[in-house]
Motif scaffolding. Sequence first.
Motif, PDB file in Angstrom:
ATOM      1  N   VAL A 138       0.838  -1.201   0.000  1.00 33.03           N
ATOM      2  CA  VAL A 138       0.000   0.000   0.000  1.00 33.03           C
ATOM      3  C   VAL A 138       0.874   1.253   0.000  1.00 33.03           C
ATOM      4  O   VAL A 138       0.607   2.220  -0.734  1.00 33.03           O
ATOM      5  CB  VAL A 138      -0.946  -0.001   1.207  1.00 33.03           C
ATOM      6  N   ILE A 139       1.942   1.237   0.795  1.00 27.55           N
ATOM      7  CA  ILE A 139       2.824   2.395   0.879  1.00 27.55           C
ATOM      8  C   ILE A 139       3.630   2.575  -0.415  1.00 27.55           C
ATOM      9  O   ILE A 139       4.207   3.635  -0.650  1.00 27.55           O
ATOM     10  CB  ILE A 139       3.751   2.263   2.109  1.00 27.55           C
ATOM     11  N   ALA A 140       3.628   1.558  -1.272  1.00 27.04           N
ATOM     12  CA  ALA A 140       4.296   1.691  -2.573  1.00 27.04           C
ATOM     13  C   ALA A 140       3.663   2.781  -3.426  1.00 27.04           C
ATOM     14  O   ALA A 140       4.243   3.211  -4.426  1.00 27.04           O
ATOM     15  CB  ALA A 140       4.255   0.355  -3.325  1.00 27.04           C
ATOM     16  N   LEU A 141       2.474   3.250  -3.038  1.00 27.68           N
ATOM     17  CA  LEU A 141       1.834   4.376  -3.714  1.00 27.68           C
ATOM     18  C   LEU A 141       2.574   5.691  -3.472  1.00 27.68           C
ATOM     19  O   LEU A 141       2.348   6.669  -4.186  1.00 27.68           O
ATOM     20  CB  LEU A 141       0.398   4.551  -3.203  1.00 27.68           C
ATOM     21  N   LEU A 142       3.440   5.719  -2.477  1.00 30.34           N
ATOM     22  CA  LEU A 142       4.044   6.973  -2.050  1.00 30.34           C
ATOM     23  C   LEU A 142       4.805   7.720  -3.150  1.00 30.34           C
ATOM     24  O   LEU A 142       4.674   8.946  -3.256  1.00 30.34           O
ATOM     25  CB  LEU A 142       4.948   6.725  -0.842  1.00 30.34           C
ATOM     26  N   PRO A 143       5.623   7.060  -3.995  1.00 29.76           N
ATOM     27  CA  PRO A 143       6.317   7.804  -5.051  1.00 29.76           C
ATOM     28  C   PRO A 143       5.366   8.539  -5.986  1.00 29.76           C
ATOM     29  O   PRO A 143       5.577   9.711  -6.303  1.00 29.76           O
ATOM     30  CB  PRO A 143       7.113   6.723  -5.789  1.00 29.76           C
ATOM     31  N   ALA A 144       4.331   7.839  -6.459  1.00 34.43           N
ATOM     32  CA  ALA A 144       3.371   8.478  -7.358  1.00 34.43           C
ATOM     33  C   ALA A 144       2.614   9.581  -6.628  1.00 34.43           C
ATOM     34  O   ALA A 144       2.353  10.648  -7.192  1.00 34.43           O
ATOM     35  CB  ALA A 144       2.404   7.445  -7.925  1.00 34.43           C
ATOM     36  N   ALA A 145       2.240   9.328  -5.360  1.00 32.87           N
ATOM     37  CA  ALA A 145       1.515  10.340  -4.592  1.00 32.87           C
ATOM     38  C   ALA A 145       2.377  11.580  -4.377  1.00 32.87           C
ATOM     39  O   ALA A 145       1.892  12.716  -4.481  1.00 32.87           O
ATOM     40  CB  ALA A 145       1.083   9.761  -3.244  1.00 32.87           C
ATOM     41  N   THR A 146       3.667  11.383  -4.098  1.00 29.17           N
ATOM     42  CA  THR A 146       4.576  12.514  -3.934  1.00 29.17           C
ATOM     43  C   THR A 146       4.682  13.313  -5.220  1.00 29.17           C
ATOM     44  O   THR A 146       4.688  14.554  -5.211  1.00 29.17           O
ATOM     45  CB  THR A 146       5.975  12.019  -3.505  1.00 29.17           C
ATOM     46  N   ALA A 147       4.772  12.609  -6.352  1.00 30.37           N
ATOM     47  CA  ALA A 147       4.849  13.292  -7.648  1.00 30.37           C
ATOM     48  C   ALA A 147       3.575  14.084  -7.922  1.00 30.37           C
ATOM     49  O   ALA A 147       3.630  15.215  -8.420  1.00 30.37           O
ATOM     50  CB  ALA A 147       5.085  12.269  -8.759  1.00 30.37           C
ATOM     51  N   VAL A 148       2.418  13.508  -7.594  1.00 31.14           N
ATOM     52  CA  VAL A 148       1.145  14.206  -7.808  1.00 31.14           C
ATOM     53  C   VAL A 148       1.087  15.471  -6.960  1.00 31.14           C
ATOM     54  O   VAL A 148       0.717  16.554  -7.453  1.00 31.14           O
ATOM     55  CB  VAL A 148      -0.045  13.282  -7.483  1.00 31.14           C
ATOM     56  N   ILE A 149       1.434  15.359  -5.686  1.00 31.63           N
ATOM     57  CA  ILE A 149       1.401  16.523  -4.796  1.00 31.63           C
ATOM     58  C   ILE A 149       2.385  17.586  -5.273  1.00 31.63           C
ATOM     59  O   ILE A 149       2.081  18.789  -5.246  1.00 31.63           O
ATOM     60  CB  ILE A 149       1.723  16.116  -3.346  1.00 31.63           C
ATOM     61  N   ALA A 150       3.564  17.163  -5.726  1.00 25.91           N
ATOM     62  CA  ALA A 150       4.554  18.117  -6.224  1.00 25.91           C
ATOM     63  C   ALA A 150       4.034  18.846  -7.462  1.00 25.91           C
ATOM     64  O   ALA A 150       4.259  20.044  -7.637  1.00 25.91           O
ATOM     65  CB  ALA A 150       5.864  17.401  -6.545  1.00 25.91           C
ATOM     66  N   VAL A 151       3.327  18.110  -8.334  1.00 24.53           N
ATOM     67  CA  VAL A 151       2.736  18.730  -9.524  1.00 24.53           C
ATOM     68  C   VAL A 151       1.708  19.779  -9.120  1.00 24.53           C
ATOM     69  O   VAL A 151       1.697  20.909  -9.627  1.00 24.53           O
ATOM     70  CB  VAL A 151       2.078  17.655 -10.422  1.00 24.53           C
TER      71      VAL A 151
ATOM     72  N   THR B 207       3.510  22.847  -7.420  1.00 23.13           N
ATOM     73  CA  THR B 207       4.331  23.706  -8.266  1.00 23.13           C
ATOM     74  C   THR B 207       3.589  24.230  -9.488  1.00 23.13           C
ATOM     75  O   THR B 207       4.123  25.043 -10.229  1.00 23.13           O
ATOM     76  CB  THR B 207       5.588  22.953  -8.740  1.00 23.13           C
ATOM     77  N   GLY B 208       2.366  23.746  -9.721  1.00 23.71           N
ATOM     78  CA  GLY B 208       1.599  24.230 -10.854  1.00 23.71           C
ATOM     79  C   GLY B 208       2.042  23.671 -12.195  1.00 23.71           C
ATOM     80  O   GLY B 208       1.754  24.257 -13.246  1.00 23.71           O
ATOM     81  N   GLU B 209       2.740  22.533 -12.177  1.00 17.12           N
ATOM     82  CA  GLU B 209       3.175  21.921 -13.426  1.00 17.12           C
ATOM     83  C   GLU B 209       1.979  21.380 -14.214  1.00 17.12           C
ATOM     84  O   GLU B 209       0.908  21.137 -13.644  1.00 17.12           O
ATOM     85  CB  GLU B 209       4.157  20.779 -13.143  1.00 17.12           C
ATOM     86  N   ARG B 210       2.175  21.169 -15.500  1.00 18.48           N
ATOM     87  CA  ARG B 210       1.137  20.587 -16.343  1.00 18.48           C
ATOM     88  C   ARG B 210       1.709  19.374 -17.069  1.00 18.48           C
ATOM     89  O   ARG B 210       2.114  19.458 -18.232  1.00 18.48           O
ATOM     90  CB  ARG B 210       0.622  21.616 -17.354  1.00 18.48           C
TER      91      ARG B 210
ATOM     92  N   GLY C 290       7.631  15.227 -18.997  1.00 20.13           N
ATOM     93  CA  GLY C 290       6.856  16.451 -19.203  1.00 20.13           C
ATOM     94  C   GLY C 290       7.626  17.684 -18.790  1.00 20.13           C
ATOM     95  O   GLY C 290       7.580  18.714 -19.460  1.00 20.13           O
ATOM     96  N   ASN C 291       8.374  17.587 -17.680  1.00 19.50           N
ATOM     97  CA  ASN C 291       9.188  18.717 -17.228  1.00 19.50           C
ATOM     98  C   ASN C 291      10.243  19.070 -18.260  1.00 19.50           C
ATOM     99  O   ASN C 291      10.475  20.235 -18.583  1.00 19.50           O
ATOM    100  CB  ASN C 291       9.871  18.376 -15.897  1.00 19.50           C
ATOM    101  N   GLN C 292      10.926  18.046 -18.793  1.00 21.95           N
ATOM    102  CA  GLN C 292      11.982  18.298 -19.760  1.00 21.95           C
ATOM    103  C   GLN C 292      11.432  18.884 -21.060  1.00 21.95           C
ATOM    104  O   GLN C 292      12.022  19.790 -21.640  1.00 21.95           O
ATOM    105  CB  GLN C 292      12.745  16.999 -20.041  1.00 21.95           C
ATOM    106  N   GLU C 293      10.266  18.390 -21.491  1.00 27.76           N
ATOM    107  CA  GLU C 293       9.646  18.942 -22.694  1.00 27.76           C
ATOM    108  C   GLU C 293       9.256  20.401 -22.476  1.00 27.76           C
ATOM    109  O   GLU C 293       9.417  21.238 -23.369  1.00 27.76           O
ATOM    110  CB  GLU C 293       8.402  18.120 -23.070  1.00 27.76           C
ATOM    111  N   GLY C 294       8.746  20.698 -21.296  1.00 30.98           N
ATOM    112  CA  GLY C 294       8.359  22.075 -21.001  1.00 30.98           C
ATOM    113  C   GLY C 294       9.544  23.014 -21.024  1.00 30.98           C
ATOM    114  O   GLY C 294       9.467  24.126 -21.555  1.00 30.98           O
TER     115      GLY C 294
END
Length: 320
Positions: free
Chosen positions: A115-128, A131-134, A307-311
């Motif tokens: 269940v805690i394996a969700l943490l990387p994706a959840a951290t990335a979502v919160i960071a997005v 920071t207002g990334e798209r 997506g970050n690199q493309e931006g």
Amino acid sequence: MTIKDTATLSSAKLLPMSRAGLWWGLLGVTAFSFTVPFTRVAVENGHMSALFVGSGRAVIAATLAALALGLTRQRLPRGRQWIQVAVVAGGAVVGFPLLTSFALTTASASHGAVVIALLPAATAVIAVLRTGERPARSFWVAAAFGAVAAVVFAVIQGGGFGGLHVSDLLLFAAVVVCAVGYAEGGLLSRSMGSWQTISWALVLASPLMILLTGIAVVQQPPLGTVVEWGAFAYLAVVSMFLGFFAWYRGLAIGPMAQVSQVQLTQPVMNILWAGLLLGEHIGWQTVTGGIAVIGCALLAVRARNRGNQEGVRNTLRANR
């Protein structure tokens, strides 16, 4: 310097000139990988209450943090930094330790790890969101599939929706609050410093954690074997304090999206330690669930990174 020169220099920053951030991140994740199995050791036999384990370790870590801040004469956070410190404290110091401690009184360490394996994706979502990334649509698709995979795993192991345990809900909540704390801590570390960030968070949360520890001691005086106290000591000194030195330093050096991928090794190590240290049976459901969640998290984090690199490239081309 011309715009073209600036663009050339900025493009160079996309290259991984230093892997220091990744190595610091890996060191922090390795330290954290023992948190789930050692929490299970501390609370499994009921000698220590979940409230004591979750709050008491923060009190010890806060004492170490206060000494470190005082001896090095660190300046106080300023203005908005206090809000950021409070967010880190709520997620990493208060929320995650308490929620996982209560969850692991009934859930196995290997189950919790999936269940805690969700943490990387959840951290990335919160960071997005923070920071207002798209990012690309693939990022959101992968993150959603990861969440669904984790829920399906919990439901299957619980014997259906009727068997979905309170411990699973606590683990999901722990992932969310910890992701918020990780993302905010990574951003704050860039201006305040890595170990200073977690230290101030620990100090800020210490009055509440001292109160909760006192309540826990009165309700159930903590007892335990040498092994159980050793696990508690690790949670206090390493999981709550020293591990964050490395983790937040890695996130601060960045790139945050790339360093966050290192988290994908944590559930693998969690499951490994659960089998080796606790003797838990790692069945096909655990392995399959772990692979599904980790795979989705990997796709989500990489989609965000692309997506970050493309931006950045699009911005550079527009400025030429």
